[in-house]
Design a protein around this motif. Sequence first.
Motif, PDB file in Angstrom:
ATOM      1  N   ALA A   1       0.845  -1.186   0.000  1.00 49.24           N
ATOM      2  CA  ALA A   1       0.000   0.000   0.000  1.00 49.24           C
ATOM      3  C   ALA A   1       0.880   1.236   0.000  1.00 49.24           C
ATOM      4  O   ALA A   1       1.741   1.392   0.870  1.00 49.24           O
ATOM      5  N   VAL A   2       0.677   2.104  -0.993  1.00 45.92           N
ATOM      6  CA  VAL A   2       1.424   3.357  -1.088  1.00 45.92           C
ATOM      7  C   VAL A   2       0.466   4.500  -0.765  1.00 45.92           C
ATOM      8  O   VAL A   2      -0.511   4.721  -1.475  1.00 45.92           O
ATOM      9  N   LEU A   3       0.749   5.212   0.319  1.00 45.69           N
ATOM     10  CA  LEU A   3      -0.096   6.319   0.766  1.00 45.69           C
ATOM     11  C   LEU A   3       0.602   7.640   0.470  1.00 45.69           C
ATOM     12  O   LEU A   3       1.776   7.817   0.805  1.00 45.69           O
ATOM     13  N   THR A   4      -0.113   8.559  -0.161  1.00 48.99           N
ATOM     14  CA  THR A   4       0.478   9.866  -0.472  1.00 48.99           C
ATOM     15  C   THR A   4      -0.429  10.979   0.031  1.00 48.99           C
ATOM     16  O   THR A   4      -1.654  10.894  -0.036  1.00 48.99           O
ATOM     17  N   TYR A   5       0.230  12.032   0.549  1.00 48.78           N
ATOM     18  CA  TYR A   5      -0.490  13.217   1.000  1.00 48.78           C
ATOM     19  C   TYR A   5       0.439  14.396   0.789  1.00 48.78           C
ATOM     20  O   TYR A   5       1.476  14.519   1.452  1.00 48.78           O
ATOM     21  N   ASN A   6       0.102  15.262  -0.180  1.00 46.89           N
ATOM     22  CA  ASN A   6       0.998  16.348  -0.587  1.00 46.89           C
ATOM     23  C   ASN A   6       2.350  15.754  -0.965  1.00 46.89           C
ATOM     24  O   ASN A   6       2.424  14.955  -1.878  1.00 46.89           O
ATOM     25  N   ASP A   7       3.431  16.101  -0.266  1.00 46.86           N
ATOM     26  CA  ASP A   7       4.755  15.574  -0.590  1.00 46.86           C
ATOM     27  C   ASP A   7       5.135  14.369   0.266  1.00 46.86           C
ATOM     28  O   ASP A   7       6.241  13.842   0.148  1.00 46.86           O
ATOM     29  N   GLU A   8       4.235  13.927   1.127  1.00 49.96           N
ATOM     30  CA  GLU A   8       4.546  12.812   2.028  1.00 49.96           C
ATOM     31  C   GLU A   8       4.164  11.480   1.397  1.00 49.96           C
ATOM     32  O   GLU A   8       3.115  11.356   0.768  1.00 49.96           O
ATOM     33  N   ILE A   9       5.035  10.485   1.583  1.00 49.65           N
ATOM     34  CA  ILE A   9       4.788   9.137   1.070  1.00 49.65           C
ATOM     35  C   ILE A   9       5.036   8.131   2.192  1.00 49.65           C
ATOM     36  O   ILE A   9       6.090   8.152   2.830  1.00 49.65           O
ATOM     37  N   ASN A  10       4.061   7.279   2.442  1.00 47.42           N
ATOM     38  CA  ASN A  10       4.202   6.168   3.385  1.00 47.42           C
ATOM     39  C   ASN A  10       3.939   4.877   2.626  1.00 47.42           C
ATOM     40  O   ASN A  10       2.951   4.778   1.891  1.00 47.42           O
ATOM     41  N   ILE A  11       4.818   3.895   2.805  1.00 45.00           N
ATOM     42  CA  ILE A  11       4.684   2.634   2.079  1.00 45.00           C
ATOM     43  C   ILE A  11       4.651   1.475   3.075  1.00 45.00           C
ATOM     44  O   ILE A  11       5.544   1.328   3.911  1.00 45.00           O
ATOM     45  N   TYR A  12       3.613   0.657   2.974  1.00 44.49           N
ATOM     46  CA  TYR A  12       3.465  -0.521   3.828  1.00 44.49           C
ATOM     47  C   TYR A  12       3.459  -1.775   2.949  1.00 44.49           C
ATOM     48  O   TYR A  12       2.817  -1.807   1.902  1.00 44.49           O
ATOM     49  N   GLU A  13       4.169  -2.799   3.392  1.00 48.39           N
ATOM     50  CA  GLU A  13       4.150  -4.092   2.718  1.00 48.39           C
ATOM     51  C   GLU A  13       3.874  -5.179   3.756  1.00 48.39           C
ATOM     52  O   GLU A  13       4.470  -5.178   4.830  1.00 48.39           O
ATOM     53  N   ILE A  14       2.977  -6.086   3.417  1.00 50.21           N
ATOM     54  CA  ILE A  14       2.625  -7.171   4.328  1.00 50.21           C
ATOM     55  C   ILE A  14       2.629  -8.490   3.557  1.00 50.21           C
ATOM     56  O   ILE A  14       2.061  -8.586   2.468  1.00 50.21           O
ATOM     57  N   ALA A  15       3.306  -9.483   4.139  1.00 49.38           N
ATOM     58  CA  ALA A  15       3.346 -10.807   3.529  1.00 49.38           C
ATOM     59  C   ALA A  15       3.236 -11.853   4.626  1.00 49.38           C
ATOM     60  O   ALA A  15       3.644 -11.617   5.771  1.00 49.38           O
ATOM     61  N   THR A  16       2.674 -12.996   4.284  1.00 49.66           N
ATOM     62  CA  THR A  16       2.551 -14.089   5.240  1.00 49.66           C
ATOM     63  C   THR A  16       2.927 -15.409   4.594  1.00 49.66           C
ATOM     64  O   THR A  16       2.831 -15.576   3.374  1.00 49.66           O
ATOM     65  N   SER A  17       3.356 -16.313   5.437  1.00 47.25           N
ATOM     66  CA  SER A  17       3.626 -17.684   5.012  1.00 47.25           C
ATOM     67  C   SER A  17       3.232 -18.587   6.159  1.00 47.25           C
ATOM     68  O   SER A  17       3.563 -18.308   7.316  1.00 47.25           O
ATOM     69  N   GLY A  18       2.480 -19.635   5.867  1.00 48.01           N
ATOM     70  CA  GLY A  18       2.052 -20.488   6.970  1.00 48.01           C
ATOM     71  C   GLY A  18       1.519 -21.824   6.521  1.00 48.01           C
ATOM     72  O   GLY A  18       1.356 -22.114   5.336  1.00 48.01           O
ATOM     73  N   GLU A  19       1.265 -22.630   7.520  1.00 41.76           N
ATOM     74  CA  GLU A  19       0.617 -23.922   7.349  1.00 41.76           C
ATOM     75  C   GLU A  19      -0.246 -24.136   8.584  1.00 41.76           C
ATOM     76  O   GLU A  19      -0.451 -23.193   9.358  1.00 41.76           O
ATOM     77  N   LYS A  20      -0.737 -25.334   8.788  1.00 42.25           N
ATOM     78  CA  LYS A  20      -1.678 -25.575   9.876  1.00 42.25           C
ATOM     79  C   LYS A  20      -1.115 -25.126  11.234  1.00 42.25           C
ATOM     80  O   LYS A  20      -0.066 -25.584  11.667  1.00 42.25           O
ATOM     81  N   ASP A  21      -1.816 -24.184  11.869  1.00 41.53           N
ATOM     82  CA  ASP A  21      -1.522 -23.734  13.231  1.00 41.53           C
ATOM     83  C   ASP A  21      -0.150 -23.078  13.411  1.00 41.53           C
ATOM     84  O   ASP A  21       0.333 -22.972  14.537  1.00 41.53           O
TER      85      ASP A  21
END
Length: 201
Positions: A149-169
């Motif tokens: 997710a790239v968030l912009t407001y005027n000259d400000e930029i915030n970037i979030y990245e989320i990833a997961t890896s899993g199996e049972k429990d």
Amino acid sequence: MKNLFCIVFLCLTNLITSQEDYNIEINGETFEIALDKAYEFNVKNKVYKVKVKQKDTLIYDDEAFSFKFLKDHKVSKTVVDQGIEQLMMMTAEGSGLIIQKYSTLNPTMLNELMINEVTKESINYGYTLERQDYERTLSSGKKINVNKAVLTYNDEINIYEIATSGEKDQGVLIMTMKMDGSNSSSGAKLIQLTWDTLKIK
């Protein structure tokens, strides 16, 4: 001499867990030491010169994952809840990353929930959201989907990245937060090194 080298090696291998002063034990006697400072120790009437240095790049190795990080960044580890351990590394400007290890549930369904949670306040404030989701291949060869997710407001930029890896429990969730658009900031370098070296076992 051999025992002295073993002691120094053990001291070095424990440096990644703390950035404070250390104790070194030589022949049953304990001495306080600090990084990058020269010392002389008299052991059985022989003087040994010792200086403990930390590598520029360290390795955090867990049973579920591993990654490299620069010595300037401290890894903070906490227990968030039962079955959830969390690692955090942050820079002064607020960039950094969080890695959560789950031992009671598979976190692969949490991507969208986490993206919504970390962006909703900024969106309400007036930031514009652009999604740039992609697939990343880790250094181990494992492929993971990354919600970006790239968030912009005027000259400000915030970037979030989320990833997961899993199996049972069980599984791992990775979230990075970059509070500027620069690729040369300390936060960008921290995040890039983690992504480049991250291995999920």
